[in-house]
Design a protein around this motif. Sequence first.
Motif, PDB file in Angstrom:
ATOM      1  N   UNK A 168     -28.195  26.708  -3.498  1.00 51.26           N
ATOM      2  CA  UNK A 168     -28.315  28.160  -2.494  1.00 51.26           C
ATOM      3  C   UNK A 168     -27.194  28.454  -1.582  1.00 51.26           C
ATOM      4  N   UNK A 169     -27.139  29.679  -1.445  1.00 47.95           N
ATOM      5  CA  UNK A 169     -26.020  30.198  -0.241  1.00 47.95           C
ATOM      6  C   UNK A 169     -26.569  29.764   0.962  1.00 47.95           C
TER       7      UNK A 169
ATOM      8  N   UNK B  97     -33.967  31.231   0.642  1.00 48.67           N
ATOM      9  CA  UNK B  97     -33.549  31.136  -0.834  1.00 48.67           C
ATOM     10  C   UNK B  97     -32.447  32.195  -1.408  1.00 48.67           C
ATOM     11  N   UNK B  98     -32.712  33.519  -0.755  1.00 53.62           N
ATOM     12  CA  UNK B  98     -31.967  34.695  -1.299  1.00 53.62           C
ATOM     13  C   UNK B  98     -31.443  35.311  -0.238  1.00 53.62           C
TER      14      UNK B  98
ATOM     15  N   UNK C 140     -32.365  38.558   0.753  1.00 56.79           N
ATOM     16  CA  UNK C 140     -32.518  39.657   0.605  1.00 56.79           C
ATOM     17  C   UNK C 140     -33.900  40.201   0.137  1.00 56.79           C
ATOM     18  N   UNK C 141     -34.974  39.384   0.383  1.00 51.88           N
ATOM     19  CA  UNK C 141     -36.338  39.729   0.260  1.00 51.88           C
ATOM     20  C   UNK C 141     -36.919  39.560  -1.039  1.00 51.88           C
ATOM     21  N   UNK C 142     -36.453  38.732  -1.753  1.00 47.55           N
ATOM     22  CA  UNK C 142     -36.967  38.468  -3.067  1.00 47.55           C
ATOM     23  C   UNK C 142     -37.897  37.077  -3.194  1.00 47.55           C
ATOM     24  N   UNK C 143     -37.319  36.217  -2.602  1.00 46.34           N
ATOM     25  CA  UNK C 143     -37.787  34.954  -2.714  1.00 46.34           C
ATOM     26  C   UNK C 143     -39.212  34.515  -1.901  1.00 46.34           C
TER      27      UNK C 143
END
Lengths: 283, 307
Positions: A60-61, A239-240, A242-245
């Motif tokens: 992950x970032x 995780x991301x 930007x609101x998807x995980x």
Amino acid sequence: MSDTQSTLLAPVCMEGEILENRQVTPVTWIMKIHAPDAAPRMRAGQFVNLATSVDIVPLLRRPMSIHRVVQHMGVATGFCVLYDVIGPGTRNLHAMKKGQRIGFIGPLGNSITVPDGATRAVLIAGGVGVGPIKFVAEALLAMGMRHITVAYGSRDSDHCVPVKEVAPDGCRVLVCTDDGSVGRKGFVTEFVTDEITRGRLTPNDYVFTCGPVAMFRAVRDLLLPHGIPAEAATEEYMGCGFGVCFGCPLRQRQPDGSVEYKLCCVDGCLFPLDTLVFEGDPA
Amino acid sequence: MTAGAIDLSVQIGALTLANPVSTASGTYGKGLEFQPFYDVSRLGSVVVKTITTEARAGNPPPRLAELPGGLLNSIGLPNPGVEAYIETYLPKLRSLGSPLIINIAGHSVDDFGVLAARFAREDGIAAFELNMSCPNVASGLDYSTQPKVARQVLERVRGETDLPLIAKLSPNVTDIRPIGEAVVEGGADAISAINTLVGMLVDWRRRRPVLGRGYGGVSGPCIKPIALRMVRLLFETVDVPIVGIGGIQDADDAMDFLVAGASVIQVGTANYYRPTAALDILEGLPERIAALGATSVREIVGTLQMP
């Protein structure tokens, strides 16, 4: 917000060239990244999600507050992040060299909301929570605010970031360490108490805070009896970004008294401090 | 054959998809979140995050933990529930421009039917994917670990809609083949494989699991070999298209799945750390298909030569 505005502020996913990666304490580094497409979109309080590896370890970032935006002849051309070397991601980061390229997604999250008429600000940072302070202070100065106090606490001299990296010129910076090796001995909350006692922090002032949960809780308990609102820059495992995980929930008290999960990445990472419900708070 | 002339279209039941690249449920949010990064309408299809009849808040944090080459999650299917979803999100999803595959999870066999019936009244839905590995189910059964129950779910949903049905199976079984046969008998037009593998990470100093809920599901590149084998087993067993999922992060991974037997591939965890992964895969497929001397994706599906 118009469609054009929202497009201009939307995050990008790209690579930038590392212009500088320098050590500022035995554990803290500042990385400067050339990113002319992204930098003009960045607002104080936002973050980026950095790819610390081109491989799959770590997978992950790593989300990082934007420490400041680099200006060249009045144009935003890049940004900096400030980080402590703690785990595999930040170990990779600190090994990166000038000239290398690094992937990032950003800007992400919301930005500061300063109430109309606020003429003073107190920015409270604990540990590596000092990350976003400089950008926030610069934004406040740019808004014309002239009385900005930064209260910054860290563990010891090994962790204490030099004042010139904490805030821009024109701010009053109060420094403390747990062991007294730099600045006053004690916790950053003691500065907050002083400011309130001396009438230099009132409900009309803007308060921004970033640091560990224990500090959030202490700051909240100091401000609440005086009705002083504050904006807290939160951090969660993401995780991301930007609101998807849906992997970065924190609990927030709603106006009707109920408690709901909100996502640190897209609902924040800035939240009104008094709405956050921390582990161990009464339900 | 030039890469530009490759036919990427694939078929799921009566549904023709322009290309085999799709997104794994739960990793693609509402799709809208990816619009800043690329034109989502270029994907062959988009699978949205699981929807349940009632709203769900999701599981207590921590919900995520990293492991080498993978991710452990216990998110808990947070979603606003079917009615709020249809009212709030469906209109926006229709604007994505890519065939929309609605992923549903029931708390009972009947629940799956209720959800499918409700969505079937709405326009703009290309297919359903049934999340049959939801751990929170009535009677403690996992719908894709017992052939009889798996078949019942498909029959119940089939009774509500003529849209293509994709059964998403759990890898947490001794043998996935009888489950695959059962869902096809029940009316599935395709099978998605695989969902996450159940797992746990431990913090021994605190004597606690790392995740707030204890157990979670493992995804990411580390599960790819397991997924590839299960895709192959299903390809050899059933006569419907297989949707391959599990650790796909680049075009080479996608090709591995297509050759092993998948007709469609879904990009999951990679969406988090490489938001453009699905598009990058799509753009990387034609030259790779051409390198095999093929002119269409359909020609290479399942052409793996097993020893």
